[in-house]
Scaffold this active site. Structure first.
Site, PDB file in Angstrom:
ATOM      1  N   LYS A 133      -2.153 -36.317  -2.332  1.00 37.17           N
ATOM      2  CA  LYS A 133      -0.865 -35.898  -0.955  1.00 37.17           C
ATOM      3  C   LYS A 133      -2.499 -36.529  -0.056  1.00 37.17           C
ATOM      4  O   LYS A 133      -2.590 -36.924   0.400  1.00 37.17           O
ATOM      5  CB  LYS A 133      -0.902 -34.834  -0.496  1.00 37.17           C
TER       6      LYS A 133
HETATM    7  C1  LIG Z   1       4.131 -34.262  -3.721  1.00 33.88           C
HETATM    8  C2  LIG Z   1       3.980 -33.533  -4.894  1.00 33.88           C
HETATM    9  C3  LIG Z   1       4.907 -34.469  -6.151  1.00 33.88           C
HETATM   10  C4  LIG Z   1       5.654 -35.599  -5.957  1.00 33.88           C
HETATM   11  O1  LIG Z   1       5.443 -36.686  -4.665  1.00 33.88           O
HETATM   12  P1  LIG Z   1       6.628 -37.346  -4.357  1.00 33.88           P
HETATM   13  O2  LIG Z   1       5.440 -38.119  -3.781  1.00 33.88           O
HETATM   14  O3  LIG Z   1       7.087 -35.946  -3.554  1.00 33.88           O
HETATM   15  O4  LIG Z   1       7.746 -37.676  -4.924  1.00 33.88           O
HETATM   16  C5  LIG Z   1       3.770 -34.739  -7.642  1.00 33.88           C
HETATM   17  N1  LIG Z   1       2.964 -33.650  -7.421  1.00 33.88           N
HETATM   18  C6  LIG Z   1       2.274 -33.386  -6.872  1.00 33.88           C
HETATM   19  C7  LIG Z   1       1.097 -32.052  -7.280  1.00 33.88           C
HETATM   20  C8  LIG Z   1       3.017 -32.881  -5.175  1.00 33.88           C
HETATM   21  O5  LIG Z   1       1.614 -32.113  -3.834  1.00 33.88           O
END
Ligand SMILES: *Cc1c(COP(=O)(O)O)cnc(C)c1O
Length: 494
Positions: free
Chosen positions: A112
């Protein structure tokens, strides 16, 4: 000509990139989505030597075309700096039979950070551009990682307030402490008695509440979103797919033009959708492999074309993917139905009313790009161990879901194309799962596991978790899911 971002639910609701970023969500409940793609010159003979920041400039200036060059330089240089503990920003690591694109070198050690370290800058720049006087209130539902990464980005940013909701029993101890110890006078964290979908549904409802919006305006406030429903989250994620490809060319693993597969551990469908957009601007992509955990609603969707959220919600060891309503799938549905707002709105209404929809009339070529499967809890743990034994490398459980699904895909299809695994979190964020999977030990506390993980992997303890055990907890509020709005009203003095 400026690029048009249109709501997935109303073809008349069209805005520019900076407006879309400011608004976050369209007021009709839809998501702002590009209806044409910009021309980008992906010359890998040059890009192979470009820095992450240079690739970011190329991609962002194409998609966010109503920002000036100086504005983008400012945003990029303030985002991708020493907050990242690796100069490459997103290093590509070659393991036995796969490449792991490490997206966890930012402030909160999950992917993120790749978008949330730039979003606050894009948003405040957009606010200045439009002469906005209102304070921006970031309202966020998190399955664990977005909340912390958003607060790290927005903490003490003038003109903003951020309120984060997370499912009380749906995040790891490290994730929870990362959030509840957050500093910054404008940050608010609330645990809810409910799961991520409850949190996300209530956040979406508040966004679409016209009465609430009017009261906010009276107080010179307006909502925006730091979730991947905001296009300002998705566009920065396109960058690292292009960057990863350039690294493969540079290392001589592929020749420019060769197709590459990407396996993406998926929850809200934002990360994999960014890979789809990378393909749309000309990145040579073979398959986009959508990997789910036991909440396998997307696997079923790609196999049957029926999206059915009526199933039990499972709490797994990859909590950031514990999602039954994948918000960004709406954007793919929009593209699959020929960019039809009418068809998309009808399907989303069906999902809302009946908990499911069936895709009947769609662009088969787009759907063909995707493969999908899921990994059980046992398969995920076994994959962490397999990769450790094969490559002396410890994956976090989300990455391991993707890695396990890639192994299944490989066994089923024999597709020998080079494949990149989007590695979305550091194992230090989920130390108990990682150590248990490798050593078979059980009953470890998070902090015992951190030490053991350090011994096993030899990777230095990142600042994001170092000292977490003793950091003061600043946020202690828990509310019922149906009391989220009251909490927001209290914080904002409405
Ligand atoms: C948010 C997240 C995901 C999923 O990603 P999306 O964009 O919501 O599909 C996968 N792994 C981690 C560690 C995340 O923080």
């Amino acid at each position: 000509m400026t690029l048009v971002y249109q709501s997935t639910r109303d073809e008349k609701n069209r805005v520019t990139a900076s407006q879309a970023i400011l608004q976050g969500l369209a007021t009709d409940g839809g998501l702002f989505t590009p209806i044409t793609y910009p021309q980008v010159d992906l010359d890998f003979a040059k890009l192979k030597d470009a820095s992450y920041q240079e690739v970011a400039k190329l991609v962002l200036s194409a998609f966010l075309d109503d920002f000036s060059e100086a504005e983008l330089d400012y945003c990029i240089n303030h985002a991708y700096d020493s907050k990242f503990d690796d100069a490459a920003i997103a290093p590509l690591v070659k393991l036995d039979g796969q490449y792991n694109l490490e997206l966890f070198h930012g402030a909160t050690i999950a992917f993120k950070d790749m978008a949330l370290s730039i979003l606050p800058h894009l948003m405040t720049t957009a606010a200045k551009k439009h002469g906005l006087e209102n304070k921006i209130v970031i309202l966020t539902a998190t399955s664990g990682d977005t909340g912390k990464a958003a607060m790290a980005g927005f903490a003490d940013v003038p003109g903003t307030e951020i309120i984060v909701f997370y499912p009380k029993d749906g995040v790891s101890k490290v994730q929870e402490l990362q959030m509840t110890t957050q500093t910054g006078a404008n940050t608010h964290v609330v645990a809810i008695d409910g799961n991520f979908d409850d949190a996300q549904t209530n956040v979406k409802r508040m966004f679409n509440d016209t009465d609430l919006r009017a009261r906010l305006l009276e107080h010179k406030l307006q909502f925006s979103s730091a979730n991947s429903m905001n296009i300002g989250r998705l566009v920065p994620q396109i960058v690292y797919y292009v960057y990863a490809y350039a690294q493969l060319v540079k290392a001589g693993e592929i020749i420019a033009g060769d197709k590459v597969n990407f396996t993406v551990p998926t929850g809200n469908f934002g990360n994999i959708l960014a890979a789809y957009y990378a393909k749309q601007i000309g990145l040579p992509v073979g398959k986009l492999i959508c990997a789910s955990n036991e909440n396998n609603v997307l696997t079923d969707f790609f196999k049957t074309h029926i999206y059915d959220k009526k199933r039990s919600f499972k709490v797994t060891s990859s909590p950031s993917m514990d999602i039954l309503v994948s918000s960004n799938l709406e954007r793919l549905i929009f593209h699959l139905s020929g960019n039809s707002a009418e068809k998309t709105a009808a399907l989303m209404a069906a999902l809302n009313e009946h908990g499911q929809y069936e895709l009947t009339d769609f662009d088969a070529e787009i759907l063909e790009l995707f493969a999908a499967d899921y990994a059980t809890e046992q398969e995920t743990a076994a994959e962490i161990k397999r990769v450790y034994q094969a490559s002396d490398y410890i994956e976090d459980p989300h990455t391991a879901v993707a890695s396990a699904v890639y192994q299944k895909y490989l066994a089923e299809t024999g597709d020998q194309r080079k494949t990149v695994i989007a590695s979305t979190a550091s194992p230090y964020k989920f130390p108990v799962v990682a150590v248990e999977a490798v050593t078979g030990q059980t009953g470890l506390s998070d902090f015992e596991a951190l030490d053991q993980l350090h011994e096993l992997s030899g990777v230095a303890l990142p600042p994001a978790v170092d000292g977490l055990e003793t950091a003061p907890v600043r946020h202690k509020t828990t509310v019922a899911a149906d009391q989220m709005q009251t909490a927001v009203e209290d914080y904002l003095g409405l």
